[in-house]
Design an enzyme around this catalytic site. Structure first.
Site, PDB file in Angstrom:
ATOM      1  N   ASN A  18      16.187  -8.897 -34.666  1.00 16.36           N
ATOM      2  CA  ASN A  18      15.235  -8.442 -35.682  1.00 16.36           C
ATOM      3  C   ASN A  18      15.615  -9.042 -37.028  1.00 16.36           C
ATOM      4  O   ASN A  18      16.795  -9.231 -37.331  1.00 16.36           O
ATOM      5  CB  ASN A  18      15.245  -6.917 -35.783  1.00 16.36           C
ATOM      6  CG  ASN A  18      14.632  -6.272 -34.560  1.00 16.36           C
ATOM      7  OD1 ASN A  18      15.295  -6.133 -33.541  1.00 16.36           O
ATOM      8  ND2 ASN A  18      13.388  -5.882 -34.646  1.00 16.36           N
ATOM      9  N   HIS A  62      13.799  -7.951 -16.706  1.00 13.47           N
ATOM     10  CA  HIS A  62      14.889  -8.170 -17.659  1.00 13.47           C
ATOM     11  C   HIS A  62      15.257  -6.870 -18.357  1.00 13.47           C
ATOM     12  O   HIS A  62      14.550  -5.881 -18.272  1.00 13.47           O
ATOM     13  CB  HIS A  62      14.520  -9.241 -18.702  1.00 13.47           C
ATOM     14  CG  HIS A  62      13.430  -8.845 -19.649  1.00 13.47           C
ATOM     15  ND1 HIS A  62      12.114  -9.203 -19.463  1.00 13.47           N
ATOM     16  CD2 HIS A  62      13.443  -8.128 -20.808  1.00 13.47           C
ATOM     17  CE1 HIS A  62      11.379  -8.728 -20.449  1.00 13.47           C
ATOM     18  NE2 HIS A  62      12.163  -8.069 -21.286  1.00 13.47           N
ATOM     19  N   HIS A 109      25.916   1.646 -19.270  1.00 15.74           N
ATOM     20  CA  HIS A 109      26.369   0.266 -19.186  1.00 15.74           C
ATOM     21  C   HIS A 109      25.444  -0.504 -18.260  1.00 15.74           C
ATOM     22  O   HIS A 109      24.608   0.082 -17.583  1.00 15.74           O
ATOM     23  CB  HIS A 109      27.808   0.181 -18.658  1.00 15.74           C
ATOM     24  CG  HIS A 109      27.954   0.628 -17.232  1.00 15.74           C
ATOM     25  ND1 HIS A 109      28.248   1.925 -16.887  1.00 15.74           N
ATOM     26  CD2 HIS A 109      27.803  -0.041 -16.063  1.00 15.74           C
ATOM     27  CE1 HIS A 109      28.302   2.028 -15.564  1.00 15.74           C
ATOM     28  NE2 HIS A 109      28.029   0.838 -15.043  1.00 15.74           N
ATOM     29  N   GLU A 143      17.148 -10.213 -22.426  1.00 15.97           N
ATOM     30  CA  GLU A 143      16.414 -10.585 -23.634  1.00 15.97           C
ATOM     31  C   GLU A 143      17.230 -10.091 -24.829  1.00 15.97           C
ATOM     32  O   GLU A 143      17.448  -8.893 -24.988  1.00 15.97           O
ATOM     33  CB  GLU A 143      15.035  -9.929 -23.645  1.00 15.97           C
ATOM     34  CG  GLU A 143      14.276 -10.099 -24.935  1.00 15.97           C
ATOM     35  CD  GLU A 143      13.024  -9.227 -25.001  1.00 15.97           C
ATOM     36  OE1 GLU A 143      12.684  -8.784 -26.112  1.00 15.97           O
ATOM     37  OE2 GLU A 143      12.410  -8.977 -23.943  1.00 15.97           O
ATOM     38  N   ARG A 174      19.041  -5.311 -28.531  1.00 10.95           N
ATOM     39  CA  ARG A 174      18.963  -5.726 -29.938  1.00 10.95           C
ATOM     40  C   ARG A 174      20.355  -6.170 -30.378  1.00 10.95           C
ATOM     41  O   ARG A 174      21.338  -5.503 -30.094  1.00 10.95           O
ATOM     42  CB  ARG A 174      18.471  -4.566 -30.804  1.00 10.95           C
ATOM     43  CG  ARG A 174      17.008  -4.313 -30.646  1.00 10.95           C
ATOM     44  CD  ARG A 174      16.495  -3.281 -31.654  1.00 10.95           C
ATOM     45  NE  ARG A 174      15.065  -3.173 -31.549  1.00 10.95           N
ATOM     46  CZ  ARG A 174      14.445  -2.384 -30.665  1.00 10.95           C
ATOM     47  NH1 ARG A 174      15.141  -1.640 -29.841  1.00 10.95           N
ATOM     48  NH2 ARG A 174      13.124  -2.349 -30.613  1.00 10.95           N
ATOM     49  N   GLU A 189      30.075  -3.408 -17.158  1.00  8.36           N
ATOM     50  CA  GLU A 189      30.973  -3.252 -16.021  1.00  8.36           C
ATOM     51  C   GLU A 189      31.081  -4.594 -15.310  1.00  8.36           C
ATOM     52  O   GLU A 189      30.082  -5.278 -15.096  1.00  8.36           O
ATOM     53  CB  GLU A 189      30.450  -2.188 -15.050  1.00  8.36           C
ATOM     54  CG  GLU A 189      31.355  -1.962 -13.867  1.00  8.36           C
ATOM     55  CD  GLU A 189      30.841  -0.852 -12.946  1.00  8.36           C
ATOM     56  OE1 GLU A 189      31.583  -0.485 -12.036  1.00  8.36           O
ATOM     57  OE2 GLU A 189      29.700  -0.374 -13.150  1.00  8.36           O
TER      58      GLU A 189
END
Length: 125
Positions: free
Chosen positions: A56, A5, A72, A52, A9, A120
């Site tokens: 936070n 993965h 990207h 993921e 954030r 993209e």
């Protein structure tokens, strides 16, 4: 070995979850609460690609900034026209409108997610 993965954030997890689940048909498959954040794992339909989203509990005032090395990530779509309709129906716009890239032999475009990450879009033939 296989790639598992990518982690991003996010400033507003609700906006990001809506963006990735509605635009890319990803599914929320797992949530993990830690002391300082919550991890949201999204997967595509065949569980080959996962993102993921990390929310936070303390977010910098201006959000997060990507370093100079990140460019990207990309998603393949069957039809750029159908993707464009879905994109616009969610109130999103292209960063770079779809165009044919002769060197790659495919139609591509770029968008940004709610946290300003470039994505993209590649029409797969």
């Amino acid at each position: 070995m296989k790639f598992l993965h990518v982690m991003i954030r996010v400033k507003d997890v609700d906006k990001s979850l809506e963006f990735y689940t509605k635009l890319f048909d990803m599914n929320l498959v797992r949530t993990i609460k830690l002391d300082d954040c919550v991890l949201y794992f999204l997967s595509d339909g065949d569980n080959q690609t996962q993102i993921e989203l990390t929310a936070n509990f303390e977010v910098p005032e201006g959000g997060y900034k990507n370093g100079d090395a990140f460019g990207h990530f990309a998603f393949g779509v069957e039809s750029m026209d159908e993707f464009t309709k879905k994109l616009h129906s969610l109130g999103c716009e292209y960063l770079y409108e779809p165009f044919y890239m002769h060197e790659a032999g495919s139609k591509i475009a770029f968008i940004k997610d709610p946290d300003n990450n470039e994505i993209e879009i590649i029409e797969e033939k």
